[in-house]
Scaffold this motif. Structure first.
Motif, PDB file in Angstrom:
ATOM      1  N   MET A 169       0.840  -1.186   0.000  1.00 57.06           N
ATOM      2  CA  MET A 169       0.000   0.000   0.000  1.00 57.06           C
ATOM      3  C   MET A 169       0.882   1.247   0.000  1.00 57.06           C
ATOM      4  O   MET A 169       1.919   1.281   0.662  1.00 57.06           O
ATOM      5  N   LYS A 170       0.439   2.285  -0.728  1.00 57.96           N
ATOM      6  CA  LYS A 170       1.252   3.488  -0.880  1.00 57.96           C
ATOM      7  C   LYS A 170       0.432   4.732  -0.540  1.00 57.96           C
ATOM      8  O   LYS A 170      -0.515   5.061  -1.243  1.00 57.96           O
ATOM      9  N   SER A 171       0.781   5.391   0.526  1.00 54.82           N
ATOM     10  CA  SER A 171       0.243   6.730   0.828  1.00 54.82           C
ATOM     11  C   SER A 171      -1.269   6.822   0.642  1.00 54.82           C
ATOM     12  O   SER A 171      -1.772   7.712  -0.048  1.00 54.82           O
ATOM     13  N   ILE A 172      -2.005   5.899   1.242  1.00 58.35           N
ATOM     14  CA  ILE A 172      -3.465   5.948   1.174  1.00 58.35           C
ATOM     15  C   ILE A 172      -3.975   7.032   2.119  1.00 58.35           C
ATOM     16  O   ILE A 172      -3.681   7.022   3.314  1.00 58.35           O
ATOM     17  N   ASP A 173      -4.723   7.975   1.587  1.00 59.05           N
ATOM     18  CA  ASP A 173      -5.342   9.036   2.386  1.00 59.05           C
ATOM     19  C   ASP A 173      -6.822   9.047   2.035  1.00 59.05           C
ATOM     20  O   ASP A 173      -7.217   9.536   0.983  1.00 59.05           O
ATOM     21  N   LEU A 174      -7.641   8.477   2.912  1.00 57.15           N
ATOM     22  CA  LEU A 174      -9.052   8.265   2.592  1.00 57.15           C
ATOM     23  C   LEU A 174      -9.903   8.553   3.822  1.00 57.15           C
ATOM     24  O   LEU A 174      -9.701   7.960   4.878  1.00 57.15           O
ATOM     25  N   GLU A 175     -10.841   9.460   3.677  1.00 57.07           N
ATOM     26  CA  GLU A 175     -11.790   9.763   4.744  1.00 57.07           C
ATOM     27  C   GLU A 175     -13.193   9.485   4.223  1.00 57.07           C
ATOM     28  O   GLU A 175     -13.575   9.973   3.156  1.00 57.07           O
ATOM     29  N   VAL A 176     -13.949   8.698   4.977  1.00 56.33           N
ATOM     30  CA  VAL A 176     -15.294   8.300   4.562  1.00 56.33           C
ATOM     31  C   VAL A 176     -16.295   8.871   5.558  1.00 56.33           C
ATOM     32  O   VAL A 176     -16.305   8.473   6.726  1.00 56.33           O
ATOM     33  N   ARG A 179      -6.154   6.058  -7.352  1.00 57.09           N
ATOM     34  CA  ARG A 179      -5.933   6.721  -8.633  1.00 57.09           C
ATOM     35  C   ARG A 179      -7.003   7.761  -8.947  1.00 57.09           C
ATOM     36  O   ARG A 179      -6.722   8.787  -9.554  1.00 57.09           O
ATOM     37  N   LYS A 180      -8.241   7.470  -8.563  1.00 56.53           N
ATOM     38  CA  LYS A 180      -9.347   8.391  -8.836  1.00 56.53           C
ATOM     39  C   LYS A 180     -10.338   8.320  -7.687  1.00 56.53           C
ATOM     40  O   LYS A 180     -10.542   7.264  -7.089  1.00 56.53           O
ATOM     41  N   ASP A 181     -10.976   9.444  -7.409  1.00 53.99           N
ATOM     42  CA  ASP A 181     -12.012   9.525  -6.382  1.00 53.99           C
ATOM     43  C   ASP A 181     -13.203  10.239  -7.026  1.00 53.99           C
ATOM     44  O   ASP A 181     -13.131  11.426  -7.330  1.00 53.99           O
ATOM     45  N   ILE A 182     -14.285   9.494  -7.266  1.00 53.58           N
ATOM     46  CA  ILE A 182     -15.393   9.978  -8.091  1.00 53.58           C
ATOM     47  C   ILE A 182     -16.674  10.050  -7.262  1.00 53.58           C
ATOM     48  O   ILE A 182     -17.061   9.073  -6.611  1.00 53.58           O
ATOM     49  N   ASP A 235     -22.369   6.013  -3.554  1.00 48.67           N
ATOM     50  CA  ASP A 235     -22.339   7.473  -3.473  1.00 48.67           C
ATOM     51  C   ASP A 235     -21.008   7.996  -4.000  1.00 48.67           C
ATOM     52  O   ASP A 235     -20.905   9.148  -4.424  1.00 48.67           O
ATOM     53  N   ARG A 236     -20.009   7.123  -3.929  1.00 54.43           N
ATOM     54  CA  ARG A 236     -18.636   7.534  -4.238  1.00 54.43           C
ATOM     55  C   ARG A 236     -17.866   6.302  -4.691  1.00 54.43           C
ATOM     56  O   ARG A 236     -18.035   5.218  -4.116  1.00 54.43           O
ATOM     57  N   ILE A 237     -17.054   6.463  -5.724  1.00 50.31           N
ATOM     58  CA  ILE A 237     -16.251   5.357  -6.256  1.00 50.31           C
ATOM     59  C   ILE A 237     -14.782   5.741  -6.157  1.00 50.31           C
ATOM     60  O   ILE A 237     -14.363   6.780  -6.682  1.00 50.31           O
ATOM     61  N   VAL A 238     -14.016   4.905  -5.469  1.00 50.36           N
ATOM     62  CA  VAL A 238     -12.573   5.108  -5.357  1.00 50.36           C
ATOM     63  C   VAL A 238     -11.888   4.043  -6.206  1.00 50.36           C
ATOM     64  O   VAL A 238     -12.076   2.846  -5.989  1.00 50.36           O
TER      65      VAL A 238
END
Length: 229
Positions: free
Chosen positions: A1-8, A190-193, A179-182
Motif C-alpha cells: 500500500m502506498k500513501s493511502i489518504d481516505l476519509e469516509v 488513482r481516482k475519487d469519483i 455514493d462515491r467510487i474510489v
C-alpha cells in the motif's frame, strides 16, 4: 500500500474498484484491524478499529454447515456473551429484514447461494456495526439473483444509515449503488469519483438512464487507457 489518504463520512456508501491485486481487500483488512499498517493509522470514528464497530461481510458466506441459519446469524452475539433469548431474538429480527423470515431452522446447505448471502448479511447486521466492510458479496451469483440482491442490499442500507465500504470488480455495479467510487491501482488511490444519482434509487430505471451509462463508460475508459495502473 502506498500513501493511502481516505476519509469516509458517516452514512456514505463507498465502492472500491480496481484490478485484481491492487490492494482493495488489503485495505479492507487494515480498516477492520485484521492487518496493521507499517506506517500511518486507521481510525473508525476517531478511534482504532474495534470489533464492535466494524462488521465484515466476506465474498464467501462461511456459514457453519452444522448450525441452523438462526444460530449462525446469532453466533457472533454468542461469542460476546449475549443472553440466548436476546441473541436469538436479534437473529430473527435480522433474518426478517433480509427476507429470510421463517427460514432460520434450515441449515446452510438447504439454501440457495443467494439466500446464503442474505444470511451472511443478516449475521453482519446482527452486530449493529458502525461501519460495514463488504468484499465482493455478489460476484458468484447469476445476473438475475445479483440484480435482485443489489436492490435488497440498498433497501436495507438505506434503512440503517450505516457507513459502507464495498469492494467490487464490477464497474457497472459500483456506478449503480455507490455514493462515491474510489479507483485503486498498484496499492494507491488513482481516482475519487462522486456519484450524484438521487436516493432512494430505482435500480431498474437507473440501468437505462443516460447518466448512469455515461458513468460506466467513463469508468471503463480509465481502465482501457491504463490510467488506473
Amino acid at each position: 500500500m502506498k500513501s493511502i489518504d481516505l476519509e469516509v463520512p458517516k452514512g456514505q456508501f463507498l465502492c472500491l474498484v480496481g484490478p485484481s491485486g491492487c490492494g482493495k481487500t488489503t485495505l479492507l483488512n487494515m480498516i477492520s484491524g485484521a492487518l496493521r499498517p507499517e506506517r500511518g493509522s486507521v481510525n473508525v470514528n476517531t478511534q482504532k478499529p474495534r470489533a464492535s464497530a466494524v462488521g465484515y461481510m466476506f465474498a464467501r458466506d462461511s456459514l457453519m454447515p452444522w448450525r441452523p441459519v438462526r444460530t449462525n446469524v446469532a453466533y457472533a452475539l454468542e461469542l460476546r456473551g449475549v443472553r440466548k433469548q436476546d441473541r436469538l431474538a436479534r437473529a430473527d429480527e435480522m433474518l426478517e429484514l433480509v427476507g429470510l423470515g421463517g427460514k432460520g431452522h434450515l441449515h446452510p446447505q438447504q439454501l440457495s447461494h443467494g439466500m446464503r448471502q442474505r444470511a451472511n448479511l443478516a449475521r453482519t447486521l446482527a452486530l449493529d456495526p458502525e461501519l460495514m466492510l463488504v468484499d465482493e458479496p455478489f460476484g458468484a451469483l447469476d445476473a438475475q439473483t445479483k440484480a435482485r440482491l443489489q436492490g435488497e442490499f440498498l433497501r436495507i442500507w438505506e434503512g440503517t444509515g450505516k457507513t459502507v465500504i464495498f469492494v467490487t470488480h464490477d464497474l457497472s455495479e459500483a456506478a449503480l449503488i455507490a455514493d462515491r467510487i474510489v479507483v485503486m491501482g498498484e496499492g494507491e488511490i488513482r481516482k475519487d469519483i462522486t456519484v450524484d444519482f438521487e436516493r432512494p434509487r430505482d435500480l431498474d430505471k437507473l440501468r437505462f438512464a443516460s447518466g448512469y451509462q455515461d458513468l460506466v463508460h467513463s469508468l471503463w475508459g480509465l481502465f482501457s487507457s491504463g490510467e488506473e495502473q
